[in-house]
Design a protein around this motif. Structure first.
Motif, PDB file in Angstrom:
ATOM      1  N   VAL A 259       0.819  -1.120   0.104  1.00 31.48           N
ATOM      2  CA  VAL A 259       0.278  -0.043   0.118  1.00 31.48           C
ATOM      3  C   VAL A 259       0.986   1.199   0.043  1.00 31.48           C
ATOM      4  CG1 VAL A 259      -1.705   0.991   1.339  1.00 31.48           C
ATOM      5  CG2 VAL A 259      -1.964  -1.245   1.295  1.00 31.48           C
ATOM      6  N   HIS A 260       1.826   1.195   0.769  1.00 30.79           N
ATOM      7  CA  HIS A 260       2.608   3.247   1.260  1.00 30.79           C
ATOM      8  C   HIS A 260       4.319   2.922   0.472  1.00 30.79           C
ATOM      9  CE1 HIS A 260      -0.469   4.677   3.293  1.00 30.79           C
ATOM     10  NE2 HIS A 260      -0.818   3.531   4.140  1.00 30.79           N
ATOM     11  N   GLY A 261       4.211   0.747   0.803  1.00 35.60           N
ATOM     12  CA  GLY A 261       6.403   1.139   0.095  1.00 35.60           C
ATOM     13  C   GLY A 261       6.832  -0.148   1.626  1.00 35.60           C
ATOM     14  N   PRO A 262       7.864   0.414   1.130  1.00 34.86           N
ATOM     15  CA  PRO A 262       8.727  -1.059   2.343  1.00 34.86           C
ATOM     16  C   PRO A 262       9.476   0.570   2.991  1.00 34.86           C
ATOM     17  CG  PRO A 262       9.863  -0.669   0.317  1.00 34.86           C
ATOM     18  CD  PRO A 262       8.287  -0.497   0.052  1.00 34.86           C
ATOM     19  N   ILE A 263       9.253  -0.048   4.325  1.00 34.76           N
ATOM     20  CA  ILE A 263       9.957   1.392   5.615  1.00 34.76           C
ATOM     21  C   ILE A 263      11.640   0.960   5.187  1.00 34.76           C
ATOM     22  CG2 ILE A 263      10.181   2.109   7.206  1.00 34.76           C
ATOM     23  CD1 ILE A 263       7.669   1.516   8.568  1.00 34.76           C
ATOM     24  N   VAL A 264      12.540   2.912   4.654  1.00 37.04           N
ATOM     25  CA  VAL A 264      13.708   2.018   4.159  1.00 37.04           C
ATOM     26  C   VAL A 264      14.377   3.663   4.689  1.00 37.04           C
ATOM     27  CG1 VAL A 264      15.112   2.144   2.676  1.00 37.04           C
ATOM     28  CG2 VAL A 264      13.186   1.235   1.786  1.00 37.04           C
ATOM     29  N   LEU A 265      15.319   3.138   5.514  1.00 37.94           N
ATOM     30  CA  LEU A 265      16.774   3.959   6.537  1.00 37.94           C
ATOM     31  C   LEU A 265      17.299   4.349   5.555  1.00 37.94           C
ATOM     32  CD1 LEU A 265      17.450   5.607   8.509  1.00 37.94           C
ATOM     33  CD2 LEU A 265      18.924   3.142   9.060  1.00 37.94           C
ATOM     34  N   HIS A 266      17.811   5.650   4.831  1.00 36.54           N
ATOM     35  CA  HIS A 266      18.375   6.187   4.113  1.00 36.54           C
ATOM     36  C   HIS A 266      20.372   6.759   4.322  1.00 36.54           C
ATOM     37  CE1 HIS A 266      16.176   5.758   0.436  1.00 36.54           C
ATOM     38  NE2 HIS A 266      14.889   5.448   1.275  1.00 36.54           N
ATOM     39  N   TYR A 267      20.709   6.123   4.817  1.00 35.32           N
ATOM     40  CA  TYR A 267      22.366   6.747   5.138  1.00 35.32           C
ATOM     41  C   TYR A 267      22.983   7.344   4.527  1.00 35.32           C
ATOM     42  CZ  TYR A 267      23.777   2.379   6.261  1.00 35.32           C
ATOM     43  OH  TYR A 267      24.405   0.897   6.234  1.00 35.32           O
ATOM     44  N   THR A 268      24.420   8.079   4.510  1.00 33.81           N
ATOM     45  CA  THR A 268      25.704   8.048   3.887  1.00 33.81           C
ATOM     46  C   THR A 268      26.778   8.047   5.043  1.00 33.81           C
ATOM     47  OG1 THR A 268      24.404   9.912   2.603  1.00 33.81           O
ATOM     48  CG2 THR A 268      26.531   9.630   3.072  1.00 33.81           C
ATOM     49  N   VAL A 269      27.600   6.739   4.756  1.00 33.69           N
ATOM     50  CA  VAL A 269      28.833   6.538   5.259  1.00 33.69           C
ATOM     51  C   VAL A 269      30.117   7.791   4.692  1.00 33.69           C
ATOM     52  CG1 VAL A 269      30.742   5.113   6.499  1.00 33.69           C
ATOM     53  CG2 VAL A 269      28.105   4.826   5.275  1.00 33.69           C
ATOM     54  N   TYR A 270      30.165   8.490   5.815  1.00 37.84           N
ATOM     55  CA  TYR A 270      31.996   8.988   4.967  1.00 37.84           C
ATOM     56  C   TYR A 270      32.697   8.295   5.960  1.00 37.84           C
ATOM     57  CZ  TYR A 270      29.103  13.734   4.063  1.00 37.84           C
ATOM     58  OH  TYR A 270      27.645  13.834   3.019  1.00 37.84           O
ATOM     59  N   THR A 271      33.922   7.886   5.082  1.00 39.75           N
ATOM     60  CA  THR A 271      34.690   6.769   5.796  1.00 39.75           C
ATOM     61  C   THR A 271      35.652   7.118   6.518  1.00 39.75           C
ATOM     62  OG1 THR A 271      35.319   6.508   2.862  1.00 39.75           O
ATOM     63  CG2 THR A 271      34.060   5.163   4.094  1.00 39.75           C
ATOM     64  N   GLU A 272      36.503   8.285   6.321  1.00 40.42           N
ATOM     65  CA  GLU A 272      37.790   8.993   6.093  1.00 40.42           C
ATOM     66  C   GLU A 272      37.716   9.425   7.645  1.00 40.42           C
ATOM     67  OE1 GLU A 272      40.104  10.784   4.021  1.00 40.42           O
ATOM     68  OE2 GLU A 272      40.596   8.800   3.156  1.00 40.42           O
ATOM     69  N   LYS A 273      36.317  10.150   7.878  1.00 42.68           N
ATOM     70  CA  LYS A 273      36.106  11.091   8.905  1.00 42.68           C
ATOM     71  C   LYS A 273      35.100  10.358  10.652  1.00 42.68           C
ATOM     72  CE  LYS A 273      34.924  15.146   6.124  1.00 42.68           C
ATOM     73  NZ  LYS A 273      33.672  15.912   5.818  1.00 42.68           N
ATOM     74  N   ASN A 274      34.975   8.914   9.781  1.00 46.29           N
ATOM     75  CA  ASN A 274      34.033   7.857  10.441  1.00 46.29           C
ATOM     76  C   ASN A 274      32.709   8.622  11.479  1.00 46.29           C
ATOM     77  OD1 ASN A 274      36.528   6.207  10.995  1.00 46.29           O
ATOM     78  ND2 ASN A 274      36.285   6.459  12.824  1.00 46.29           N
ATOM     79  N   ILE A 275      31.834   8.466  10.443  1.00 41.74           N
ATOM     80  CA  ILE A 275      30.509   9.623  10.463  1.00 41.74           C
ATOM     81  C   ILE A 275      29.718   8.986   9.969  1.00 41.74           C
ATOM     82  CG2 ILE A 275      29.152  12.225  10.372  1.00 41.74           C
ATOM     83  CD1 ILE A 275      32.253  13.464  10.937  1.00 41.74           C
ATOM     84  N   ILE A 276      28.449   8.977  10.499  1.00 40.02           N
ATOM     85  CA  ILE A 276      27.834   8.294   9.646  1.00 40.02           C
ATOM     86  C   ILE A 276      26.499   9.626   9.673  1.00 40.02           C
ATOM     87  CG2 ILE A 276      25.408   6.683   9.525  1.00 40.02           C
ATOM     88  CD1 ILE A 276      27.669   4.653  10.645  1.00 40.02           C
ATOM     89  N   LEU A 277      26.027   9.927   8.571  1.00 43.42           N
ATOM     90  CA  LEU A 277      25.541  11.458   8.346  1.00 43.42           C
ATOM     91  C   LEU A 277      23.492  10.380   8.556  1.00 43.42           C
ATOM     92  CD1 LEU A 277      24.090  14.047   7.779  1.00 43.42           C
ATOM     93  CD2 LEU A 277      24.968  14.047   5.658  1.00 43.42           C
ATOM     94  N   LEU A 278      22.571  10.022   9.279  1.00 43.23           N
ATOM     95  CA  LEU A 278      21.345   9.912   8.938  1.00 43.23           C
ATOM     96  C   LEU A 278      20.396  10.213   7.997  1.00 43.23           C
ATOM     97  CD1 LEU A 278      20.654   8.697  12.671  1.00 43.23           C
ATOM     98  CD2 LEU A 278      21.139   7.100  10.283  1.00 43.23           C
ATOM     99  N   THR A 279      19.960  10.360   6.524  1.00 48.56           N
ATOM    100  CA  THR A 279      19.170  11.076   5.889  1.00 48.56           C
ATOM    101  C   THR A 279      17.595  11.241   5.922  1.00 48.56           C
ATOM    102  OG1 THR A 279      20.044   9.858   3.858  1.00 48.56           O
ATOM    103  CG2 THR A 279      21.354  11.528   4.679  1.00 48.56           C
TER     104      THR A 279
END
Length: 139
Positions: free
Chosen positions: A75-95
């Motif tokens: 009906v609505h589509g799957p629930i999906v978490l989108h995120y970006t990994v900055y490998t050199e800075k050890n940061i995960i940006l939850l978008t």
């Protein structure tokens, strides 16, 4: 401790609203996200599908599908978490968490459910029709 990643948000308020909406309407997905997926991501185990990679900025974009009922997905589509990994800075940006429309609406107002699926207040007839049609067809 070197491989520990930190979470940052593209828009923390918007992201938290969607998280709370998931908590309210899909507790299994919320528990998996909070107690299983977030700790794995912090430890550097990137879950989900790699969507794109940027070697210049040293980033990798991922999509992680959360547990979602089959009828809800249809009906609505799957629930999906989108995120970006900055490998050199050890940061995960939850978008983002999608589907945005129904999650935002679920946060703003108390949505009713029909056969376990959230019904939009903007177009309830369409959602009810989809659910009834899928039930008639045997899902």
């Amino acid at each position: 401790m070197k491989n520990t990643f930190i979470f940052e948000y593209l828009d923390e308020n918007d992201f938290r609203k969607k998280e709370r909406s998931i908590r309210k309407y899909n507790m299994l997905a919320y528990k998996r996200l909070t107690f299983k997926y977030y700790p794995e991501l912090r430890n550097g185990n990137f879950l989900g599908n790699e969507v794109s990679k940027n070697d210049k900025e040293k980033t990798v974009n991922y999509e992680l599908q959360l547990p979602t009922a089959e009828l809800f997905k249809k009906v609505h589509g799957p629930i999906v978490l989108h995120y970006t990994v900055y490998t050199e800075k050890n940061i995960i940006l939850l978008t983002n968490i999608t589907p945005e429309g129904i999650l935002d609406e679920g946060h703003r107002a108390e949505l009713s459910t029909y056969k376990g699926v959230m019904i939009s207040k903007t177009n309830p007839e369409k959602d009810m029709f989809k659910i009834n049609l899928l039930n008639m067809l045997g899902k």
